[in-house]
Design a protein around this motif. Sequence first.
Motif, PDB file in Angstrom:
ATOM      1  N   PRO A   1      34.342  46.952  47.672  1.00 12.58           N
ATOM      2  CA  PRO A   1      35.171  45.886  48.245  1.00 12.58           C
ATOM      3  C   PRO A   1      36.566  46.419  48.569  1.00 12.58           C
ATOM      4  N   SER A   2      37.121  45.995  49.685  1.00 14.10           N
ATOM      5  CA  SER A   2      38.436  46.516  50.082  1.00 14.10           C
ATOM      6  C   SER A   2      39.499  46.032  49.101  1.00 14.10           C
ATOM      7  N   GLY A   3      40.413  46.920  48.793  1.00  7.51           N
ATOM      8  CA  GLY A   3      41.502  46.593  47.886  1.00  7.51           C
ATOM      9  C   GLY A   3      41.195  46.808  46.409  1.00  7.51           C
ATOM     10  N   ARG A   4      39.914  46.973  46.058  1.00  9.51           N
ATOM     11  CA  ARG A   4      39.559  47.185  44.650  1.00  9.51           C
ATOM     12  C   ARG A   4      39.519  48.665  44.333  1.00  9.51           C
ATOM     13  N   THR A   5      40.091  49.022  43.203  1.00  5.28           N
ATOM     14  CA  THR A   5      40.089  50.425  42.788  1.00  5.28           C
ATOM     15  C   THR A   5      39.221  50.643  41.556  1.00  5.28           C
ATOM     16  N   ASP A   6      38.689  49.557  40.978  1.00  4.59           N
ATOM     17  CA  ASP A   6      37.910  49.677  39.743  1.00  4.59           C
ATOM     18  C   ASP A   6      36.545  49.021  39.855  1.00  4.59           C
TER      19      ASP A   6
END
Length: 195
Positions: free
Chosen positions: A94-99
């Motif tokens: 998902p865009s914007g998620r880093t985890d």
Amino acid sequence: MPKRAFLFLFPLESCLLTWRSIAHADPKESWKPCADGPRMHDSRFSTGKSQSFYFPDDHLSMPSWFKGMAIIIAEHGLWPADGLPVQYPSFCCPSGRTDCCCRRLLFLQPDFTGQKPQLQEAIKCCGHLYDFYPKYYCEMNFIEQYWGSVKLQFRAMGHTTTMEEMEAKVVECLDDVPLLHIWWFILSFFLSIFL
């Protein structure tokens, strides 16, 4: 530094093979270690302490094995209590998620992304240059251009009747590609990169 520096050109796939074999490694029962496979250098935590990506040589069940993404992330103190999947389905995070998954979280850590493939390090430590051209991009692959020139000359020579005659024509065509033509392939490769 050597008296002469040579330029080595490789398809981009040569570099990615190292990353792919490391990124998907996880000590599960179906995964077997490769003793002479690509190894990563130790990294450093934000405190400056060294972190090895491999179990020690005297480990009881997995000596010198790659630790796997979950253990490396946990040692960084980033492992969530509810866990993480190895990768997001079809690598579509998902865009914007880093985890969202281990792969995304690990590849955002500067100590992991700062690793260079062995191929690059070996060439650079000898004082030479390297570059990578895109896979399946015939216009930028001077070897493909060379073979294209050889095949064109072979076709222009006419038909052959025996295997020996064909071999002789192939050798003649291979030797007949002008050196200037080869340099033009290399020059056009660099012009396409820098312009």
